[in-house]
Design a protein around this motif. Structure first.
Motif, PDB file in Angstrom:
ATOM      1  N   ASN A 380       0.846  -1.190   0.000  1.00 20.32           N
ATOM      2  CA  ASN A 380       0.000   0.000   0.000  1.00 20.32           C
ATOM      3  C   ASN A 380       0.885   1.244   0.000  1.00 20.32           C
ATOM      4  O   ASN A 380       1.843   1.328   0.781  1.00 20.32           O
ATOM      5  N   GLU A 383      -0.826   5.028   4.165  1.00 16.84           N
ATOM      6  CA  GLU A 383      -1.696   4.513   5.217  1.00 16.84           C
ATOM      7  C   GLU A 383      -3.115   5.070   5.086  1.00 16.84           C
ATOM      8  O   GLU A 383      -3.316   6.243   4.764  1.00 16.84           O
ATOM      9  N   ARG A 385      -6.953   5.032   7.271  1.00 16.13           N
ATOM     10  CA  ARG A 385      -7.627   4.730   8.534  1.00 16.13           C
ATOM     11  C   ARG A 385      -9.121   5.033   8.425  1.00 16.13           C
ATOM     12  O   ARG A 385      -9.528   5.901   7.655  1.00 16.13           O
ATOM     13  N   ILE A 396     -10.165   5.015   2.844  1.00 15.82           N
ATOM     14  CA  ILE A 396     -10.312   3.601   3.171  1.00 15.82           C
ATOM     15  C   ILE A 396     -11.712   3.089   2.799  1.00 15.82           C
ATOM     16  O   ILE A 396     -11.882   1.931   2.397  1.00 15.82           O
ATOM     17  N   ILE A 435      -5.295   0.195   7.117  1.00 17.19           N
ATOM     18  CA  ILE A 435      -4.480  -0.474   6.110  1.00 17.19           C
ATOM     19  C   ILE A 435      -3.166   0.304   6.060  1.00 17.19           C
ATOM     20  O   ILE A 435      -3.137   1.453   5.603  1.00 17.19           O
ATOM     21  N   VAL A 440       0.708  -5.328   3.048  1.00 16.83           N
ATOM     22  CA  VAL A 440      -0.700  -5.482   3.417  1.00 16.83           C
ATOM     23  C   VAL A 440      -0.996  -6.967   3.586  1.00 16.83           C
ATOM     24  O   VAL A 440      -0.670  -7.774   2.705  1.00 16.83           O
ATOM     25  N   THR A 441      -1.601  -7.317   4.705  1.00 21.19           N
ATOM     26  CA  THR A 441      -1.916  -8.712   4.997  1.00 21.19           C
ATOM     27  C   THR A 441      -3.406  -8.987   4.836  1.00 21.19           C
ATOM     28  O   THR A 441      -4.218  -8.065   4.689  1.00 21.19           O
ATOM     29  N   ASP A 444      -5.409  -7.182   7.451  1.00 21.28           N
ATOM     30  CA  ASP A 444      -5.616  -5.751   7.197  1.00 21.28           C
ATOM     31  C   ASP A 444      -6.874  -5.532   6.374  1.00 21.28           C
ATOM     32  O   ASP A 444      -7.690  -4.654   6.673  1.00 21.28           O
ATOM     33  N   VAL A 445      -7.031  -6.328   5.326  1.00 22.84           N
ATOM     34  CA  VAL A 445      -8.189  -6.190   4.447  1.00 22.84           C
ATOM     35  C   VAL A 445      -9.446  -6.735   5.126  1.00 22.84           C
ATOM     36  O   VAL A 445     -10.509  -6.102   5.095  1.00 22.84           O
ATOM     37  N   LEU A 448     -11.223  -4.501   7.568  1.00 21.85           N
ATOM     38  CA  LEU A 448     -12.007  -3.405   7.006  1.00 21.85           C
ATOM     39  C   LEU A 448     -13.434  -3.846   6.722  1.00 21.85           C
ATOM     40  O   LEU A 448     -14.360  -3.025   6.749  1.00 21.85           O
ATOM     41  N   ARG A 569     -15.358  -9.387   1.507  1.00 27.30           N
ATOM     42  CA  ARG A 569     -13.977  -9.275   1.980  1.00 27.30           C
ATOM     43  C   ARG A 569     -13.061 -10.223   1.212  1.00 27.30           C
ATOM     44  O   ARG A 569     -11.891  -9.898   0.978  1.00 27.30           O
ATOM     45  N   VAL A 576      -6.758  -7.316  -4.153  1.00 31.49           N
ATOM     46  CA  VAL A 576      -5.431  -6.842  -3.730  1.00 31.49           C
ATOM     47  C   VAL A 576      -4.350  -7.817  -4.184  1.00 31.49           C
ATOM     48  O   VAL A 576      -3.281  -7.410  -4.661  1.00 31.49           O
TER      49      VAL A 576
END
Length: 602
Positions: A380, A383, A385, A396, A435, A440-441, A444-445, A448, A569, A576
């Motif tokens: 990414n 950042e 948020r 985000i 994120i 990015v793991t 992380d996704v 969200l 998700r 991604v």
């Protein structure tokens, strides 16, 4: 003894009948008959306690898989069945093991990456597959019964049936009926015997009721298979039967809030949050364990209209943060046990340590999931948020809408709708999602988008979108033009949760919070021009919203153009992975803003 996670737990299917569970013989001397001051023998009395949890949502440990660290919030609550197990052990030691029951009010197998992993990544439905961690933990804690929650159906009926098979306690749903036969598809009730020192046992019936909204929220999984009538009518049917079968005490475990409200409007002739109405309308109930609403109600009394009797309700806070205790006082009178008094309270799980037996038993499963969610799937550039997402258009949330719109465009590319512009909706499910810049793991996704929603495409007009935006704007608290702005006080008007405020991409618009609800959305434009009422759009929308969740206008009745069975998700994770990188500059834009009399709030 720890359960073997690969062990196949054989259990006979029970359909359309209650489950009888007999208590072992015991003579608790602490509850023996006493002598009154006048020398006469005192009435026979007996006390017992029913413990309750609800909305566990896949939480076994005090761990947040989305942040990869111990769970914590502003109130320093703790979560998980490992904590609940310690509280249960303490209560059983204090009250006497055989003077207690333990029940749950639903929403058990969805909510964390732990529960997701064993539904989708290493599914319990696979041949020789694992035993669900929630089944392992609840079996080890020795639950007596659990009601079905609406989220039990998120992964489809086969996963739910496998979970049911793996549980050593019944999953109850008196108003979950087979669509063809209209007979119960799950046991409606369970009957339990508590042995007293006075001769006849106390018979305790637990009636399970689930949420009618399942027919809307999980339509793809249940349509034509199951139907879900109202709680009040099914309680009125079953409570007299339980009394006629000899139940001295009737407890309802209801996956339904107490407020008497619904989020799906008039799409079903039933109430979503009907627990209070059940207490008020159906005689013969002593206590109701409330679920679904994710609120904390230690003790709440409702007067039954027919009998004048007080019925006690209690809802323990979600995720294993609280444990409800219903304390019953019974007296032997005229040849039967009668409830003399019921009191309720909740215990806080942050006051105890996790049960080491549960931690040991499921440590391997936990570590597998931690490794899974920490897989790097891309990078990414900057950042992002979600902390300000409820009141600002932030990148985000734009990411969710960008992926959804992109997915729908590709899906409709070869159809007659390929030339229509695509709008998309997204909500801030979590104010703590991040994120990070750099790697990015999966977590992380996934953090969200914490719900198992799937993606649909609906055909909408400009006029319908304006009404949609106006309804969404009810989320904001009316704030005078000259009032001091406190972001913490701008949102959640009338208890509207964050997930019921949608930001829509593809249009630009303003929300004037100085104006009353219903007349806030102004300056709605598409590609710079005022939005025409007859303009047609493809609307990328999650299945919860499309099926009526939140009662947003027009979308549930709009023409379905396309739908996907995969969770959003997962779609985001795959997007991604395929792109390899995220660059907010490619999709982030300020499409909406809050104003007061035309002046931007921020």
């Amino acid at each position: 003894m720890a359960l073997n996670r690969r062990k196949f737990l054989k259990k006979s299917a029970v359909t359309g009948a209650g489950v009888a569970i007999a208590g072992a013989a015991v003579a608790p001397s602490a509850q023996a008959a006493e002598v009154q001051a006048d020398g006469k023998k005192a009435p026979k009395r007996y006390k017992f306690t029913v413990m309750g949890t609800t909305d566990l949502h896949g939480n076994v440990f005090n761990w947040d898989y989305f942040t990869d660290k111990e769970f914590d919030d502003r109130a320093h609550n703790d979560v998980g069945l490992a904590k609940i197990s310690t509280l249960v052990n303490q209560v059983r030691k204090e009250k006497g093991r055989r003077n207690t029951l333990l029940i749950d009010a639903g929403d058990t197998i969805q909510g964390t990456q732990l529960s997701y992993y064993y539904a989708k990544v290493d599914p319990i439905t696979a041949k020789g597959g694992p035993v669900h961690p929630m089944a392992q933990a609840m079996n080890a804690i020795d639950y007596d019964a659990a009601a079905l929650g609406n989220h039990e159906f998120n992964y489809g009926i086969p996963v739910l049936r496998k979970f049911q098979e793996q549980c050593r306690f019944p999953l109850l749903g008196a108003n979950a009926l087979d669509a063809k036969t209209l007979r119960p598809a799950f046991p409606p009730y369970s009957m339990h015997r508590l042995c007293t020192p006075h001769g006849r046992d106390v018979r305790v019936a637990v009636l399970g009721l689930t949420n009618p909204g399942i027919a809307i929220w999980d339509k793809a999984n249940v349509q034509g298979k199951m139907t879900f009538p109202g709680l009040e009518e099914q309680a009125a049917k079953w409570v007299p039967k339980l009394r006629s079968m000899g139940a001295d005490v009737v407890i309802v475990s209801a996956h339904s809030g107490s407020s008497g409200t619904s989020s799906y409007g008039d799409q079903l002739p039933y109430i979503e949050n009907a627990a209070g109405l059940v207490a008020e309308q159906v005689p013969g109930i002593d206590a109701i364990l409330v679920g679904h609403a994710h609120t904390e109600i230690p003790e709440y009394f409702v007067t039954n209209k027919e009998t004048g009797k007080q019925v006690v309700l209690s809802e323990p806070l979600k995720w294993g943060q609280r444990l409800t205790l219903f304390d019953f006082d019974l007296v032997w009178s005229k040849g039967r046990w009668t409830v003399e008094k019921v009191a309720a309270q909740v215990l806080n799980s942050n006051t105890v340590e996790e049960d080491p037996e549960i931690v040991k038993m499921l440590g391997d499963e936990h570590e597998k999931v931690v490794a899974y969610v920490n897989q790097v799937i891309g990078t990414n550039a900057a950042e992002m948020r979600s902390v300000e997402a409820p009141y600002k258009d932030v990148p985000i949330i734009d990411l969710i809408n960008h992926i959804q719109a992109d997915t729908v465009k590709q899906a409709l590319a070869s159809t007659e709708y390929s030339s229509l512009p695509v709008l998309s909706q997204a909500a801030a499910f979590s104010r703590s999602a991040v994120i990070p810049a750099g790697n990015v793991t999966i977590r992380d996704v996934a953090g969200l988008y914490v719900f198992e929603n799937t993606l649909e495409a609906r055909l909408m007009t400009g006029a319908q979108m304006k009404a949609y935006l106006e309804y969404s704007a009810n989320y904001f608290v009316q704030t005078a033009a000259d009032a001091v702005i406190d972001p913490a006080k701008l949102t959640n008007a009338n208890g509207t949760p964050d997930y019921n405020y949608d930001a829509v991409s593809g249009l630009t618009y303003e929300i004037d919070i100085a104006k009353p609800a219903g007349s806030r959305v102004t300056n709605v434009r598409f590609e710079g021009a005022p939005l025409a009422d007859d303009k047609q759009f493809v609307f990328a929308v999650n299945n919860y919203r499309a099926n009526g969740g939140g009662n947003f206008p027009h979308v549930a009745a709009a023409q379905l153009l396309w739908s996907n069975s995969d969770e959003i998700r997962n779609t985001m994770i795959a997007w991604v992975k395929a792109k390899g990188s995220i660059d907010p500059a490619a999709f982030a834009s300020v499409d909406w803003k809050l104003t007061r009399n035309g002046t931007p709030v921020f």
